[in-house]
Motif scaffolding. Structure first.
Motif, mmCIF file in Angstrom:
data_model
loop_
_atom_site.group_PDB
_atom_site.id
_atom_site.type_symbol
_atom_site.label_atom_id
_atom_site.label_comp_id
_atom_site.label_asym_id
_atom_site.label_seq_id
_atom_site.Cartn_x
_atom_site.Cartn_y
_atom_site.Cartn_z
ATOM 1 N N GLN A 149 4.983 -0.154 0.756
ATOM 2 C CA GLN A 149 5.796 -0.041 -0.248
ATOM 3 C C GLN A 149 6.367 1.268 -0.620
ATOM 4 O O GLN A 149 7.552 1.342 -0.590
ATOM 5 N N TRP A 170 8.677 2.711 2.112
ATOM 6 C CA TRP A 170 10.193 2.169 2.022
ATOM 7 C C TRP A 170 10.888 2.529 0.941
ATOM 8 O O TRP A 170 12.066 2.983 0.979
ATOM 9 N N GLN A 171 10.150 2.765 -0.340
ATOM 10 C CA GLN A 171 10.829 3.146 -1.603
ATOM 11 C C GLN A 171 11.298 4.680 -1.262
ATOM 12 O O GLN A 171 12.523 5.137 -1.803
ATOM 13 N N GLU A 178 14.046 4.451 2.063
ATOM 14 C CA GLU A 178 15.476 3.411 2.150
ATOM 15 C C GLU A 178 16.616 4.283 1.428
ATOM 16 O O GLU A 178 17.716 4.126 2.207
ATOM 17 N N ARG A 208 2.082 4.033 -5.147
ATOM 18 C CA ARG A 208 3.222 3.484 -5.635
ATOM 19 C C ARG A 208 4.130 4.366 -6.201
ATOM 20 O O ARG A 208 3.665 5.216 -7.175
ATOM 21 N N THR A 266 10.014 -0.418 -10.825
ATOM 22 C CA THR A 266 11.135 -1.416 -9.989
ATOM 23 C C THR A 266 10.156 -2.330 -9.206
ATOM 24 O O THR A 266 8.933 -2.057 -8.825
ATOM 25 N N PRO A 300 9.216 -3.742 -2.717
ATOM 26 C CA PRO A 300 10.172 -4.126 -1.695
ATOM 27 C C PRO A 300 9.515 -5.258 -0.682
ATOM 28 O O PRO A 300 10.296 -6.065 -0.103
#
Length: 187
Positions: A83, A86-87, A90, A175, A180, A183
């Motif tokens: 998670q 990716w956050q 991205e 996290r 938000t 993903p």
């Protein structure tokens, strides 16, 4: 940005001298923050020190174009369903020129319809390495012809380093931006 994990929260008054030293190295380096896996690694300052130096090279110092490095990182984040990885990466990948369709397909765990041969090759090499734990002679030769031997060595380093990052983030449930949506669906 708010960051949470299952680790004991850092308390500067209780940090060891080794933790303070590596924290200063991280904050004064190209990252400038204690984000992602460093929240975990700082609990082992020796690991944090070695990992942050390797990570700085993998992210900022390889012979690969940033767009391709970020593709390898997002591929890894998707493979591991990481998670926070990716956050974090991205938006960097988008800014580096990786297309929306490629990013969306990776997040969904699908092979993207690549428009660029170099991106397709990065994907194929990562998929082969993670999927079979090997890269056959033909794919290896194609990668060396496209990127050069040093960059292929560095690409394998990027894939390995970011797999370590993904495992760290997953185990310690790091996290980022907890307000938000995640993903990836949690198992």
């Amino acid at each position: 940005m708010k960051i949470e994990s299952r680790l004991t929260a850092l308390d500067e008054t209780r940090m060891s001298e080794a933790q303070r030293t590596v924290l200063q190295a991280i904050l004064s380096g190209p990252r400038g923050n204690l984000d992602g896996p460093f929240l975990a690694w700082i609990h082992s300052p020796e690991l944090a020190d070695h990992a942050q130096r390797l990570g700085a090279f993998c992210r900022y110092g390889t012979g690969l174009e940033l767009r391709l490095t970020e593709l390898a990182i997002l591929f890894t984040a998707s493979w591991w369903q990481s998670q926070a990885e990716w956050q974090i990466h991205e938006p960097i990948a988008r800014q580096a020129g990786l297309g929306d369709a490629v990013i969306d397909a990776l997040r969904q765990g699908r092979e993207p319809a690549f428009e660029r041969d170099d991106e397709r090759l990065i994907y194929r090499l990562g998929h082969s390495l993670y999927g079979t734990r090997r890269v056959d002679d033909a794919l290896y030769a194609e990668a060396v012809a496209a990127f050069g031997e040093p960059a292929v060595v560095e690409l394998v380093g990027v894939l390995g380093y970011y797999a370590l990052v993904a495992m760290t983030l997953n185990v310690f449930q790091v996290r980022r931006g907890t307000d938000t949506p995640l993903p990836f669906a949690e198992p």
